[in-house]
Write an enzyme that holds these catalytic residues in place. Structure first.
Site, PDB file in Angstrom:
ATOM      1  N   ASN A  89       7.985   1.645  -8.786  1.00 23.57           N
ATOM      2  CA  ASN A  89       7.742   1.156 -10.135  1.00 23.57           C
ATOM      3  C   ASN A  89       6.864   2.175 -10.856  1.00 23.57           C
ATOM      4  O   ASN A  89       6.164   2.972 -10.222  1.00 23.57           O
ATOM      5  CB  ASN A  89       7.098  -0.240 -10.113  1.00 23.57           C
ATOM      6  CG  ASN A  89       5.903  -0.326  -9.167  1.00 23.57           C
ATOM      7  OD1 ASN A  89       5.514   0.652  -8.534  1.00 23.57           O
ATOM      8  ND2 ASN A  89       5.302  -1.490  -9.069  1.00 23.57           N
ATOM      9  N   CYS A  91      -3.800  -4.617  -7.367  1.00 24.70           N
ATOM     10  CA  CYS A  91      -2.405  -4.168  -7.385  1.00 24.70           C
ATOM     11  C   CYS A  91      -2.250  -3.084  -6.330  1.00 24.70           C
ATOM     12  O   CYS A  91      -2.824  -2.000  -6.457  1.00 24.70           O
ATOM     13  CB  CYS A  91      -2.014  -3.641  -8.768  1.00 24.70           C
ATOM     14  SG  CYS A  91      -0.321  -2.999  -8.858  1.00 24.70           S
ATOM     15  N   GLY A  92      -1.477  -3.376  -5.288  1.00 22.47           N
ATOM     16  CA  GLY A  92      -1.348  -2.452  -4.165  1.00 22.47           C
ATOM     17  C   GLY A  92      -0.617  -1.176  -4.514  1.00 22.47           C
ATOM     18  O   GLY A  92      -1.044  -0.076  -4.119  1.00 22.47           O
ATOM     19  N   SER A  93       0.499  -1.288  -5.243  1.00 18.09           N
ATOM     20  CA  SER A  93       1.240  -0.069  -5.580  1.00 18.09           C
ATOM     21  C   SER A  93       0.422   0.814  -6.512  1.00 18.09           C
ATOM     22  O   SER A  93       0.525   2.050  -6.466  1.00 18.09           O
ATOM     23  CB  SER A  93       2.602  -0.406  -6.194  1.00 18.09           C
ATOM     24  OG  SER A  93       2.470  -1.117  -7.411  1.00 18.09           O
ATOM     25  N   CYS A 111       5.582  -4.415  -4.610  1.00 21.26           N
ATOM     26  CA  CYS A 111       4.293  -5.123  -4.623  1.00 21.26           C
ATOM     27  C   CYS A 111       3.696  -5.001  -3.229  1.00 21.26           C
ATOM     28  O   CYS A 111       4.067  -5.743  -2.321  1.00 21.26           O
ATOM     29  CB  CYS A 111       4.467  -6.584  -5.017  1.00 21.26           C
ATOM     30  SG  CYS A 111       2.907  -7.510  -5.022  1.00 21.26           S
ATOM     31  N   ARG A 142       2.109  -4.207 -14.967  1.00 23.04           N
ATOM     32  CA  ARG A 142       3.326  -4.441 -15.738  1.00 23.04           C
ATOM     33  C   ARG A 142       3.906  -5.816 -15.423  1.00 23.04           C
ATOM     34  O   ARG A 142       4.152  -6.144 -14.267  1.00 23.04           O
ATOM     35  CB  ARG A 142       4.353  -3.349 -15.399  1.00 23.04           C
ATOM     36  CG  ARG A 142       5.666  -3.450 -16.154  1.00 23.04           C
ATOM     37  CD  ARG A 142       6.666  -2.425 -15.685  1.00 23.04           C
ATOM     38  NE  ARG A 142       7.105  -2.674 -14.303  1.00 23.04           N
ATOM     39  CZ  ARG A 142       8.228  -2.169 -13.783  1.00 23.04           C
ATOM     40  NH1 ARG A 142       9.003  -1.386 -14.500  1.00 23.04           N
ATOM     41  NH2 ARG A 142       8.548  -2.429 -12.533  1.00 23.04           N
TER      42      ARG A 142
END
Length: 300
Positions: free
Chosen positions: A163, A224-226, A76, A216
């Site tokens: 992820n 959402c950073g990723s 995250c 997810r």
């Protein structure tokens, strides 16, 4: 051992984060506590970032990450920036090394208050993401939503940033699409045995993207950073942009772009803001919480 620990309500570009201080304890924030906290409008969150004592030599802390449905998350980026801001404020340090289930993350706070996080190296092999089927080229896989002859979304780039991510390219504003309806279908698609983060990405220029993500384990999220990292890497990988881009997170109420650099050493560095909102105490077993009394008194 006390029943409660300190926590902070924070956000990274609107991505709702709870930073929970579990240092000095051997237990973990339970899934039940996460679900209870998310059920309360005041503490509803996208991710919990639980700070634990370091487990590996040379690291500052071990970070355990939970989604709002109580499941574990591997990465995250927005939450990591919140952890850096919280620890920098506490310790005066500017650089940190964290251990997560996805690996080691290095991060630093800059003079202007922005925070850079080295998110590690992307993985493209189908079994590393993972996918249920073998694809030699994961920059474009066979997957679509909508009629076969006129799909609404199709041919995503897929990869892992610790992820799994699927990035669908769209030609108009990502906010125009019914991601709330399509997101659960794609997150839980049989192609993704460990589920996936679903991102819509629009190319604005060779140095800019606009994105929106169904996360997810968290659902439709403000940021959402990723996923921003996955979109930036996928754009560069497919020749849509260069290796450094600004990401306008379309759903974020904070109109500050993320800067993503996919360096030549294959590491992905994300730079952006974090915001502290308020503090409190929480029981990491049950999720029972209270505002920080001293803070509330000072606000009177």
């Amino acid at each position: 051992m006390s029943d409660t620990v300190e926590f902070a309500k924070m956000n990274g570009l609107g991505n709702k984060i709870l930073v929970v201080d579990m240092r000095g304890r051997k237990d973990m924030v339970t899934p039940q506590a996460a679900i209870a906290l998310n059920a309360d409008a005041e503490t509803a969150f996208d991710q919990i970032m639980a700070i634990h004592d370091p487990r590996a030599q040379g690291t500052d802390a071990y970070i355990d990450i939970l989604n709002c449905d109580g499941t574990k998350a591997q990465a995250c980026g927005n939450g990591t920036r919140c952890v850096v801001q919280a620890l920098a404020s506490e310790t005066g340090k500017k650089t940190f090394t964290f251990q997560t289930v996805a690996g080691i993350l290095n991060a630093s706070e800059h003079e202007d208050g922005t925070i850079s996080v080295d998110m590690g190296m992307p993985r493209f092999s189908w079994n590393d993401i993972p996918l249920a089927e073998e694809f030699h080229d994961t920059s474009r896989i066979e997957l679509q939503i909508g009629p076969i002859d006129n799909p609404v979304l199709h041919s995503p780039a897929v990869m892992s940033m610790g992820n799994p991510h699927a990035v669908f390219w769209v030609n108009s504003d990502p906010m125009e699409f019914d991601l709330e309806r399509f997101g659960p279908l794609l997150e839980n698609h049989p192609m993704f045995p460990e589920k996936a983060n679903i991102t819509l990405a629009q190319v604005i220029s060779d140095t800019a993207l606009r994105t929106r993500t169904f996360e997810r384990g968290a659902g439709l999220t403000l940021a959402c950073g990723s996923a921003a990292c996955a979109a930036a890497v996928s754009a560069a990988r497919t020749g849509r942009t260069g290796r450094t881009v600004e990401i306008d997170v379309a759903s974020s109420p904070v109109r500050i772009p993320l800067t993503i650099e996919w360096r030549e050493d294959n590491h992905v560095v994300m730079t952006g803001p974090a915001e502290w909102e308020w503090a409190g105490t929480v029981d990491p077993v049950t999720g029972t919480w209270a505002h920080d009394a001293a803070q509330e008194k000072a606000a009177l």
